[in-house]
Design a protein around this motif. Structure first.
Motif, PDB file in Angstrom:
ATOM      1  N   MET A  32      -2.052  -7.062  -3.378  1.00  0.00           N
ATOM      2  CA  MET A  32      -3.022  -6.245  -4.117  1.00  0.00           C
ATOM      3  C   MET A  32      -3.008  -4.800  -3.627  1.00  0.00           C
ATOM      4  O   MET A  32      -3.097  -3.855  -4.421  1.00  0.00           O
ATOM      5  CB  MET A  32      -4.421  -6.854  -3.980  1.00  0.00           C
ATOM      6  N   LEU A  33      -2.878  -4.613  -2.330  1.00  0.00           N
ATOM      7  CA  LEU A  33      -2.829  -3.259  -1.771  1.00  0.00           C
ATOM      8  C   LEU A  33      -1.551  -2.535  -2.192  1.00  0.00           C
ATOM      9  O   LEU A  33      -1.561  -1.327  -2.444  1.00  0.00           O
ATOM     10  CB  LEU A  33      -2.927  -3.322  -0.249  1.00  0.00           C
ATOM     11  N   LYS A  34      -0.453  -3.275  -2.273  1.00  0.00           N
ATOM     12  CA  LYS A  34       0.819  -2.666  -2.684  1.00  0.00           C
ATOM     13  C   LYS A  34       0.808  -2.230  -4.145  1.00  0.00           C
ATOM     14  O   LYS A  34       1.633  -1.412  -4.560  1.00  0.00           O
ATOM     15  CB  LYS A  34       1.973  -3.646  -2.442  1.00  0.00           C
ATOM     16  N   LYS A  35      -0.123  -2.778  -4.924  1.00  0.00           N
ATOM     17  CA  LYS A  35      -0.227  -2.380  -6.326  1.00  0.00           C
ATOM     18  C   LYS A  35      -0.796  -0.972  -6.479  1.00  0.00           C
ATOM     19  O   LYS A  35      -0.652  -0.345  -7.531  1.00  0.00           O
ATOM     20  CB  LYS A  35      -1.124  -3.360  -7.084  1.00  0.00           C
ATOM     21  N   ILE A  36      -1.432  -0.448  -5.444  1.00  0.00           N
ATOM     22  CA  ILE A  36      -1.999   0.901  -5.515  1.00  0.00           C
ATOM     23  C   ILE A  36      -0.878   1.903  -5.695  1.00  0.00           C
ATOM     24  O   ILE A  36       0.090   1.921  -4.928  1.00  0.00           O
ATOM     25  CB  ILE A  36      -2.818   1.212  -4.242  1.00  0.00           C
ATOM     26  N   ASP A  37      -0.983   2.733  -6.719  1.00  0.00           N
ATOM     27  CA  ASP A  37       0.072   3.688  -7.042  1.00  0.00           C
ATOM     28  C   ASP A  37       0.340   4.613  -5.856  1.00  0.00           C
ATOM     29  O   ASP A  37      -0.580   5.222  -5.297  1.00  0.00           O
ATOM     30  CB  ASP A  37      -0.352   4.520  -8.257  1.00  0.00           C
ATOM     31  N   GLY A  38       1.613   4.692  -5.447  1.00  0.00           N
ATOM     32  CA  GLY A  38       2.009   5.551  -4.336  1.00  0.00           C
ATOM     33  C   GLY A  38       2.179   4.823  -3.020  1.00  0.00           C
ATOM     34  O   GLY A  38       2.747   5.373  -2.074  1.00  0.00           O
ATOM     35  N   ILE A  39       1.684   3.587  -2.947  1.00  0.00           N
ATOM     36  CA  ILE A  39       1.798   2.807  -1.711  1.00  0.00           C
ATOM     37  C   ILE A  39       3.096   2.005  -1.724  1.00  0.00           C
ATOM     38  O   ILE A  39       3.456   1.398  -2.731  1.00  0.00           O
ATOM     39  CB  ILE A  39       0.586   1.866  -1.536  1.00  0.00           C
ATOM     40  N   GLY A  40       3.783   2.003  -0.577  1.00  0.00           N
ATOM     41  CA  GLY A  40       5.045   1.280  -0.480  1.00  0.00           C
ATOM     42  C   GLY A  40       4.865  -0.120   0.080  1.00  0.00           C
ATOM     43  O   GLY A  40       5.124  -1.108  -0.580  1.00  0.00           O
ATOM     44  N   GLN A  41       4.389  -0.215   1.324  1.00  0.00           N
ATOM     45  CA  GLN A  41       4.208  -1.499   1.981  1.00  0.00           C
ATOM     46  C   GLN A  41       2.788  -1.614   2.523  1.00  0.00           C
ATOM     47  O   GLN A  41       2.106  -0.599   2.745  1.00  0.00           O
ATOM     48  CB  GLN A  41       5.195  -1.641   3.151  1.00  0.00           C
ATOM     49  N   SER A  42       2.359  -2.837   2.754  1.00  0.00           N
ATOM     50  CA  SER A  42       1.045  -3.073   3.356  1.00  0.00           C
ATOM     51  C   SER A  42       1.136  -4.248   4.319  1.00  0.00           C
ATOM     52  O   SER A  42       1.820  -5.236   4.029  1.00  0.00           O
ATOM     53  CB  SER A  42      -0.010  -3.356   2.285  1.00  0.00           C
ATOM     54  N   VAL A  43       0.465  -4.118   5.443  1.00  0.00           N
ATOM     55  CA  VAL A  43       0.404  -5.195   6.430  1.00  0.00           C
ATOM     56  C   VAL A  43      -1.053  -5.366   6.844  1.00  0.00           C
ATOM     57  O   VAL A  43      -1.685  -4.419   7.324  1.00  0.00           O
ATOM     58  CB  VAL A  43       1.273  -4.891   7.669  1.00  0.00           C
ATOM     59  N   LEU A  44      -1.562  -6.575   6.645  1.00  0.00           N
ATOM     60  CA  LEU A  44      -2.955  -6.866   6.958  1.00  0.00           C
ATOM     61  C   LEU A  44      -3.081  -7.215   8.443  1.00  0.00           C
ATOM     62  O   LEU A  44      -2.250  -7.934   8.997  1.00  0.00           O
ATOM     63  CB  LEU A  44      -3.443  -8.036   6.107  1.00  0.00           C
ATOM     64  N   ILE A  45      -4.120  -6.699   9.078  1.00  0.00           N
ATOM     65  CA  ILE A  45      -4.396  -6.930  10.497  1.00  0.00           C
ATOM     66  C   ILE A  45      -5.772  -7.567  10.616  1.00  0.00           C
ATOM     67  O   ILE A  45      -6.657  -7.303   9.809  1.00  0.00           O
ATOM     68  CB  ILE A  45      -4.389  -5.597  11.287  1.00  0.00           C
ATOM     69  N   GLY A  46      -5.988  -8.396  11.650  1.00  0.00           N
ATOM     70  CA  GLY A  46      -7.331  -8.940  11.831  1.00  0.00           C
ATOM     71  C   GLY A  46      -7.407 -10.221  12.631  1.00  0.00           C
ATOM     72  O   GLY A  46      -8.486 -10.796  12.767  1.00  0.00           O
ATOM     73  N   ASP A  47      -6.278 -10.698  13.168  1.00  0.00           N
ATOM     74  CA  ASP A  47      -6.302 -11.939  13.937  1.00  0.00           C
ATOM     75  C   ASP A  47      -7.177 -11.756  15.175  1.00  0.00           C
ATOM     76  O   ASP A  47      -6.936 -10.880  16.011  1.00  0.00           O
ATOM     77  CB  ASP A  47      -4.877 -12.328  14.341  1.00  0.00           C
ATOM     78  N   GLY A  48      -8.239 -12.575  15.292  1.00  0.00           N
ATOM     79  CA  GLY A  48      -9.148 -12.486  16.424  1.00  0.00           C
ATOM     80  C   GLY A  48     -10.108 -11.317  16.362  1.00  0.00           C
ATOM     81  O   GLY A  48     -10.847 -11.068  17.318  1.00  0.00           O
TER      82      GLY A  48
END
Length: 601
Positions: free
Chosen positions: A480-496
Motif C-alpha cells: 500500500m505504501l509503494k502505491k504512493i506516487d513517487g515512492i520506490g520501495q517500502s520496508v515496515l519496521i516494528g518488531d518488539g
C-alpha cells in the motif's frame, strides 16, 4: 528411450530446429545468433572438456557471470557430462563465492571475465577442489596455470565425444541435475538439489499452464541465471520447445534488448514491472488535450476488456468494437514503442506485486499473470493461466497440474508433487525441517478463496510482533505504501516496538517527474527535505492508515533519497529486499523514529 530428461529434450530440439537460432547475443553492438546444431555441439564439447580433465560424474561445475550463451553451454554441458551445474550470482563477493565453491567442492569454475576471476583469485588458497578456471571472455586473458579460455576448453573435449555420449546415456531421471543456491538473505545460502525428474515434470506442468510454447516464440534472458525462475525460461523450457533466447548481460540495457528481440513471452520480477510502469507514466503524463482524453478512454476500455477476458472467452459485441478501436489507436502504438508488440504472455513472480501495477498494465492491454513458487519446488507451484476462469488479478493462481497445495493450521503454504526438491545439499537438518512426509513447508503464509485461487499474505519469518503482542504481516502494508506516487520501495519496521514505522525510498524515475508537476525541487536530496513534499506524503500515508486497523497503522516514516539496490546490498540479485541488511544499515534512522517514544517512557 523412455527417459525424458532436459538433456533428451535439448538434443531433440537441436535436431528439429538445427539451422534455426537458439541464442542471440550482442557482440560490440551487433546482434549475432548461434543455431541449435552448433549450440548442442558446443555443449557436447564442454562435457568433453570435463572428461579431458578427469572430472568424475556427480562433480560440481560452478558458473559465475552475467547471462550469456556460454553460461547455458556450461550448464547443459555439465549435465551432459553427468556433472551438476551450480550457478553463483554475478554480484556475489569473493567470500560469498568462496562459500559456494567450497560447499559444493566445485571441480571446475566458469567465470565471465577478469573481474570475476579476481574474486576467485582473492580467495583461491581456500579453494583446493578447483581443477580449472574457464574464462568466457577470451579477450581478457589471465596468465595463470589454472586458467583456460572457453574456446580452448571446448576444443580439449573434441577427442572425448564418444565418452560424452556414454555419460548422456548413463543419466538417470532421479539423479541430481542442478544445484540452486538460495539467495541467503538471513544466513549462508542453502544448496537446493533438483533432479532431472523435477525439472522435466515442472517444465511439462508449466506448459499446461501457459497453453504451449513454440519454436516461433522467443524470450529475453536478463534475470540472474543462478535463479531457478530464469533457468526455467532460459534453459529448461527453451530446451523443451526449441525457441530462441535473447541474452541481455546488463539489466540497464533491458529495454534496448526488448526493443530488438520483441519477445512473445516475458517474465519480470515485480520491481522490473514497477520500473516499466514509472517510465510509462512519465511519458503518458506528457499527453495533453485530445491525446490525453483518447489515452484515458482507451485505458478504461483496456481494464474493462481485461477483466471480461478473465471471466469469458470472448468480448461482448459493444465492448469488442470499443476494444478494437482502442487497440488500433492506442494499445498497438504503446506496445510497439516498448518492443512488446508480439507479447502473448506477461508473467511475474519472486515477490508480491501490487494490484495497481497489474491493473496499470491491464489498462494497456498487457495482462500480467502472477506465478508463485520457490527453488525448492523447481520454480512454479501455483499460477494464473491465460484462459477464461483461470486467472484472478491479485492472486497467485491455481496449483499446477498434479501438484497438491494446502494450508497448514498456522497458515503456512504446503506443497507436494514431483516438482518438490530432493533436499538441501549437505544439510540433513534443514531438509528435515523443509520436507515433512513429502510436503514442502514453504515458509509463506497464504489463503485460498472459494474458487481455489491462492493469495500469499507474507513470510512466517517476517511477521512483526509488536511490543503489545500483535502479529502483523508487513507485505500488505508495504504494498500500500509503494502505491504512493513517487515512492520506490517500502520496508515496515516494528518488531518488539510499541508502534509501526516505515523506511521509504524515492523512485528515481517517477519522483523527479512528480516533483516537476507539483512545483517541488526535482533533485532527490532536496525533494525529501521539501515541506510541500512532506505534507503530500503525510496526507498519502494518512489515507493508507485510514484503511488499516489502528495497530497496523504507520506512525512515523523516514524517506531515503536513494532507492535500494543490489550494489548497496539492500536487494538480492532477484531484487528482493534484504530486511536484516536494511535493519542494520539504517539503524540510526530507525532508532530516530522511536527516540521520542523512548524519552516519554
Amino acid at each position: 528411450m523412455s527417459r525424458d530428461s532436459i538433456i533428451d529434450r535439448f538434443l531433440a530440439s537441436s535436431e528439429k530446429y538445427s539451422s534455426k537460432p537458439a541464442a542471440w547475443a550482442n557482440h560490440d553492438g551487433v546482434w549475432k545468433y548461434i543455431n541449435w546444431s552448433n549450440y548442442a555441439q558446443k555443449c557436447r564439447l564442454f562435457a568433453g572438456g570435463l572428461i579431458a580433465r578427469e572430472v568424475d560424474p556427480t562433480s560440481h561445475v560452478a558458473i559465475l557471470g552475467a547471462n550469456s550463451p556460454q553460461w547455458v553451454i556450461a550448464d547443459i554441458g555439465a549435465m551432459m557430462g553427468q556433472c551438476i551445474p551450480t550457478g553463483i550470482y554475478a554480484t556475489n563477493s569473493p567470500s560469498e563465492v568462496a562459500y559456494i565453491v567450497n560447499h559444493c567442492d566445485a571441480a571446475v569454475l566458469v567465470v565471465e571475465n577478469r573481474a570475476q576471476w579476481e574474486k576467485f583469485d582473492a580467495v583461491r588458497d581456500e579453494l583446493s577442489s578447483v581443477k580449472a578456471v574457464v574464462m568466457i571472455k577470451d579477450s581478457e586473458r589471465v596468465d595463470d596455470a589454472l586458467v583456460v579460455s572457453f574456446d580452448d576448453f571446448l576444443e580439449s573435449g573434441r577427442a572425448h565425444l564418444d565418452a560424452v555420449n556414454a555419460r548422456i546415456d548413463a543419466i538417470k531421471i532421479d539423479d541430481v541435475a542442478t544445484l540452486i543456491y538460495t539467495s541467503g538473505t538471513t544466513s549462508n545460502p542453502k544448496g537446493v538439489m533438483l533432479t532431472h525428474d523435477n525439472l522435466a515434470f515442472t517444465t511439462g506442468a508449466a506448459v499446461k499452464v501457459v497453453g504451449g510454447l513454440l519454436g516461433e516464440d522467443c524470450m529475453v534472458s536478463y534475470l540472474p541465471l543462478s535463479h531457478i525462475a530464469e533457468q526455467m525460461f532460459t534453459i529448461h523450457l527453451a530446451a523443451t520447445f526449441g525457441y530462441p533466447v535473447w541474452y541481455c548481460h546488463d539489466i540497464a540495457k533491458l529495454r534496448d534488448t526488448i526493443a530488438v528481440a520483441r519477445p512473445t513471452v516475458f517474465f519480470g520480477v515485480p520491481r522490473v514491472w514497477e520500473k516499466f510502469k514509472a517510465a510509462l507514466e512519465n511519458r503518458m503524463s506528457e499527453a495533453t488535450g485530445g491525446k490525453a482524453k483518447m489515452l484515458h478512454w482507451a485505458r478504461a476500455i483496456g481494464v474493462e476488456a481485461g477483466y471480461e477476458r478473465f471471466a469469458n472467452e470472448n468480448l461482448s459485441g459493444s465492448l469488442r468494437f470499443k476494444y478494437s478501436m482502442a487497440d488500433r489507436l492506442v494499445f498497438k502504438k504503446i506496445k510497439a514503442a516498448l518492443g512488446f508488440d508480439r507479447l502473448r504472455i506477461g508473467l511475474s513472480s519472486a515477490a508480491p506485486i501490487g494490484p495497481e501495477v497489474l491493473e496499470f498494465f491491464l489498462s494497456l492491454d498487457m495482462p500480467i499473470l502472477e506465478i508463485y513458487g520457490q527453488s525448492e519446488g523447481s520454480g512454479p507451484t501455483t499460477a494464473n493461466r491465460p484462459r477464461a476462469g483461470q486467472a484472478r488479478l491479485g492472486s497467485v493462481g491455481l496449483p499446477l497440474p498434479d501438484v497438491q497445495v494446502k494450508i497448514a493450521e498456522d497458515g503456512e503454504v504446503l506443497a507436494k508433487g514431483r516438482n518438490i526438491f530432493k533436499g538441501y545439499y549437505k544439510d540433513e537438518a534443514a531438509t528435515a525441517d523443509a520436507l515433512v512426509d513429502g510436503w514442502l513447508h514453504s515458509g509463506d503464509l497464504g489463503q485460498f478463496d472459494k474458487d481455489g485461487f491462492l493469495t500469499i499474505i507474507g513470510r512466517k519469518k517476517e511477521i512483526i510482533i509488536t511490543a503489545g503482542g500483535k502479529n502483523i504481516a508487513p507485505a500488505k502494508i508495504e504494498a500500500m505504501l509503494k502505491k504512493i506516487d513517487g515512492i520506490g520501495q517500502s520496508v515496515l519496521i516494528g518488531d518488539g516496538k510499541k508502534y509501526l514505522t516505515a523506511l521509504l525510498t524515492l523512485d528515481a524515475e517517477r519522483a523527479p517527474a512528480l516533483a516537476l508537476e507539483r512545483g517541488w525541487p526535482s533533485e532527490l536530496d532536496a525533494l525529501v527535505m521539501d515541506e510541500g513534499f512532506k505534507k503530500y506524503l503525510a496526507e498519502e500515508i494518512e489515507t493508507v492508515n485510514a484503511s488499516l486497523a489502528r495497530v497496523s497503522s504507520v506512525k512515523k516514516w523516514t524517506v531515503l533519497a536513494q532507492d535500494f539496490s543490489i550494489e548497496g546490498d539492500e536487494l538480492t540479485p532477484s531484487l528482493k529486499v534484504k530486511r536484516r541488511v536494511i535493519d542494520t544499515k539504517y539503524a540510526e534512522q530507525i532508532a530516530a523514529m522511536y527516540a521520542e517514544a523512548a524519552l516519554a517512557e
